[in-house]
Design a protein around this motif. Structure first.
Motif, mmCIF file in Angstrom:
data_model
loop_
_atom_site.group_PDB
_atom_site.id
_atom_site.type_symbol
_atom_site.label_atom_id
_atom_site.label_comp_id
_atom_site.label_asym_id
_atom_site.label_seq_id
_atom_site.Cartn_x
_atom_site.Cartn_y
_atom_site.Cartn_z
ATOM 1 N N PHE A 29 -11.006 18.920 -33.866
ATOM 2 C CA PHE A 29 -11.046 18.790 -35.319
ATOM 3 C C PHE A 29 -10.653 17.363 -35.689
ATOM 4 O O PHE A 29 -9.594 16.879 -35.287
ATOM 5 N N ARG A 30 -11.490 16.709 -36.446
ATOM 6 C CA ARG A 30 -11.419 15.261 -36.631
ATOM 7 C C ARG A 30 -10.131 14.823 -37.316
ATOM 8 O O ARG A 30 -9.837 15.206 -38.450
ATOM 9 N N ARG A 31 -9.391 13.989 -36.616
ATOM 10 C CA ARG A 31 -8.110 13.489 -37.109
ATOM 11 C C ARG A 31 -8.285 12.649 -38.373
ATOM 12 O O ARG A 31 -7.452 12.691 -39.285
ATOM 13 N N ASP A 32 -9.384 11.891 -38.452
ATOM 14 C CA ASP A 32 -9.562 11.003 -39.603
ATOM 15 C C ASP A 32 -9.790 11.774 -40.899
ATOM 16 O O ASP A 32 -9.635 11.224 -41.991
ATOM 17 N N TYR A 33 -10.134 13.054 -40.793
ATOM 18 C CA TYR A 33 -10.295 13.894 -41.980
ATOM 19 C C TYR A 33 -9.231 14.995 -42.055
ATOM 20 O O TYR A 33 -9.416 16.001 -42.734
ATOM 21 N N GLY A 34 -8.143 14.830 -41.323
ATOM 22 C CA GLY A 34 -7.044 15.786 -41.410
ATOM 23 C C GLY A 34 -7.081 16.901 -40.393
ATOM 24 O O GLY A 34 -6.234 17.800 -40.433
ATOM 25 N N ALA A 35 -8.060 16.871 -39.474
ATOM 26 C CA ALA A 35 -8.149 17.848 -38.381
ATOM 27 C C ALA A 35 -8.025 19.286 -38.876
ATOM 28 O O ALA A 35 -7.420 20.135 -38.234
ATOM 29 N N LYS A 36 -8.604 19.568 -40.023
ATOM 30 C CA LYS A 36 -8.412 20.883 -40.638
ATOM 31 C C LYS A 36 -9.668 21.736 -40.508
ATOM 32 O O LYS A 36 -10.775 21.242 -40.298
ATOM 33 N N TRP A 37 -9.463 23.043 -40.617
ATOM 34 C CA TRP A 37 -10.577 23.954 -40.852
ATOM 35 C C TRP A 37 -10.112 24.993 -41.853
ATOM 36 O O TRP A 37 -9.171 25.741 -41.608
ATOM 37 N N GLU A 38 -10.759 25.033 -42.998
ATOM 38 C CA GLU A 38 -10.389 25.933 -44.087
ATOM 39 C C GLU A 38 -11.325 27.132 -44.053
ATOM 40 O O GLU A 38 -12.313 27.214 -44.777
ATOM 41 N N GLY A 39 -11.030 28.072 -43.131
ATOM 42 C CA GLY A 39 -11.897 29.232 -43.006
ATOM 43 C C GLY A 39 -11.654 29.947 -41.690
ATOM 44 O O GLY A 39 -10.594 29.834 -41.083
ATOM 45 N N ARG A 40 -12.669 30.686 -41.244
ATOM 46 C CA ARG A 40 -12.548 31.487 -40.027
ATOM 47 C C ARG A 40 -13.157 30.751 -38.837
ATOM 48 O O ARG A 40 -14.186 30.092 -38.965
ATOM 49 N N ILE A 41 -12.510 30.926 -37.676
ATOM 50 C CA ILE A 41 -13.027 30.378 -36.422
ATOM 51 C C ILE A 41 -13.226 31.535 -35.449
ATOM 52 O O ILE A 41 -12.311 32.343 -35.244
ATOM 53 N N ARG A 42 -14.427 31.624 -34.855
ATOM 54 C CA ARG A 42 -14.732 32.653 -33.867
ATOM 55 C C ARG A 42 -15.436 32.006 -32.680
ATOM 56 O O ARG A 42 -16.466 31.344 -32.852
ATOM 57 N N LEU A 43 -14.891 32.205 -31.490
ATOM 58 C CA LEU A 43 -15.563 31.797 -30.259
ATOM 59 C C LEU A 43 -15.774 33.051 -29.423
ATOM 60 O O LEU A 43 -14.822 33.788 -29.161
ATOM 61 N N ASP A 44 -17.003 33.282 -28.990
ATOM 62 C CA ASP A 44 -17.310 34.518 -28.267
ATOM 63 C C ASP A 44 -18.258 34.208 -27.110
ATOM 64 O O ASP A 44 -19.339 33.653 -27.308
ATOM 65 N N GLY A 45 -17.817 34.557 -25.897
ATOM 66 C CA GLY A 45 -18.669 34.399 -24.728
ATOM 67 C C GLY A 45 -18.930 32.959 -24.341
ATOM 68 O O GLY A 45 -19.972 32.655 -23.749
ATOM 69 N N CYS A 46 -17.990 32.074 -24.619
ATOM 70 C CA CYS A 46 -18.200 30.643 -24.375
ATOM 71 C C CYS A 46 -17.533 30.189 -23.076
ATOM 72 O O CYS A 46 -16.664 30.865 -22.528
ATOM 73 N N THR A 47 -17.952 29.006 -22.617
ATOM 74 C CA THR A 47 -17.409 28.404 -21.400
ATOM 75 C C THR A 47 -17.029 26.958 -21.682
ATOM 76 O O THR A 47 -17.798 26.217 -22.301
ATOM 77 N N LEU A 48 -15.840 26.582 -21.228
ATOM 78 C CA LEU A 48 -15.397 25.192 -21.290
ATOM 79 C C LEU A 48 -15.298 24.674 -19.864
ATOM 80 O O LEU A 48 -14.597 25.262 -19.033
#
Length: 345
Positions: A29-48
């Motif tokens: 999440f971008r530090r220059d814009y406050g690293a924020k997310w105003e809402g829901r986050i869903r990760l499903d079946g992903c690989t890092l």
């Protein structure tokens, strides 16, 4: 998704499914814009798939302590399900892997309070390509967050405004330097100093661990209700916990480098409860020491049992050790393991 990865800020629904990211952070999440997310986050079946030997994070919120002129924080809800951290491209990495990498402050120098999720859920998370598993997150200052939902603690009951679920997560197997080593834990909330909660919008979590092994947590001078189901417990340090600790069908076996004080700090204002749990011989410097069961902080052979207990068992190594010493477990002690009320302490 390769070199540049996913770098976002903003709000709404951030849903990512069946996606592979090559790099050390799944979403930054971008530090220059406050690293924020105003809402829901869903990760499903992903690989890092980490590509270097540095620290890895699934979600990285590293905002500056700065007045961005708008609210900043870590989403309204976070759900990560069925995720694989694949170290095949960096098998020699020994650096930590964090589910959430967040800043340690909960308000800025200008007094702006960061918002915090009402729900965090990590389920069915696996690691391949190296032996070390996952760490969760660190919340050293729960007192100033703005949950935008009331919670509270009045000395008799805790009203949670956040639920944190950790279910079937492959945690990093840790060997802390000593039982209250705050650096070697999967999850931390609070700290060594007592700090007042500013109001009912602060963070008052209910935390649930299910089917996790080698759990190490630190919960100091904080308010929380914490439940462990079918977990193996390495270290739990909860000095001055306002709330409750509940262990059901858990296996206790501390594994540390050095002995210092007691293995567990489990006093809580609303009660600490054990149901169908087993206490195994503590491990210090790689060696099981059955006689150190008396340093667990809640069981002392043939003398005392602390907190609430139903059907607490002793591991075979402990039982065999005392048999070999010619010591029989007396009936009163066995009765306390079978059923003990906290008011009898």
């Amino acid at each position: 998704i390769g070199f540049k990865g996913i770098s976002v800020t903003g709000g709404g629904d951030l849903f990512v499914e069946d996606t592979t990211r090559h790099g050390n952070s799944f979403i930054n999440f971008r530090r220059d814009y406050g690293a924020k997310w105003e809402g829901r986050i869903r990760l499903d079946g992903c690989t890092l798939k980490p590509t270097g030997n540095g620290t890895v994070s699934v979600l990285s919120h590293r905002m500056a302590d700065f007045d961005y002129k708008y609210p900043i924080g870590f989403a309204r809800s976070v759900m990560v399900n069925d995720m694989l951290i694949d170290y095949s491209a960096a098998p020699e990495s020994t650096a930590p892997c964090w589910m959430m990498d967040i800043v340690p402050f909960s308000k800025t120098e200008t007094g702006a309070r960061l918002f915090f999720p009402n729900l965090i859920e990590f389920q069915h998370i696996r690691v391949s390509g190296r032996k070390k598993g996952i760490r969760l997150l660190r919340i050293p200052n729960p007192h100033y967050y703005d949950l935008r939902r009331q919670g509270g603690y009045d000395g008799s009951r805790l009203q949670a405004n956040c639920t944190l679920i950790v279910d079937d997560v492959q945690l990093e197997k840790m060997v802390p330097k000593y039982p209250n080593d705050i650096n070697q834990v999967h999850f931390l909330i609070g700290g060594e100093a007592a700090v007042e909660y500013v109001d009912q919008m602060s963070l008052f979590p209910e935390i649930r661990y299910t089917d996790c092994d080698d759990v190490s947590v630190y919960m100091g001078n904080c308010i929380a209700s914490v439940f462990f189901d079918r977990c193996s417990i390495n270290t739990v340090t909860a000095p001055d916990l306002r709330g409750e600790l509940v262990f059901r069908n858990c296996r206790f076996q501390p594994n540390v480098q050095k002995m210092k004080g007691e293995f567990y700090t489990l006093d809580s204002t609303l009660g600490t409860r054990f149901t169908n749990c087993t206490v195994h011989a503590p491990i210090v410097t790689g060696t099981a020491n059955p006689e150190l069961v008396n340093r667990t902080g809640f069981v002392e052979i043939n003398r005392s049992v602390r907190h609430y207990h139903i059907n607490t068992a002793l591991g075979n190594r402990i039982v065999n050790h005392y048999r070999s010493q010619g010591m029989k477990l007396n009936p009163d002690f066995i009765a306390m393991l079978k059923l003990h009320h906290g008011l009898e302490d």
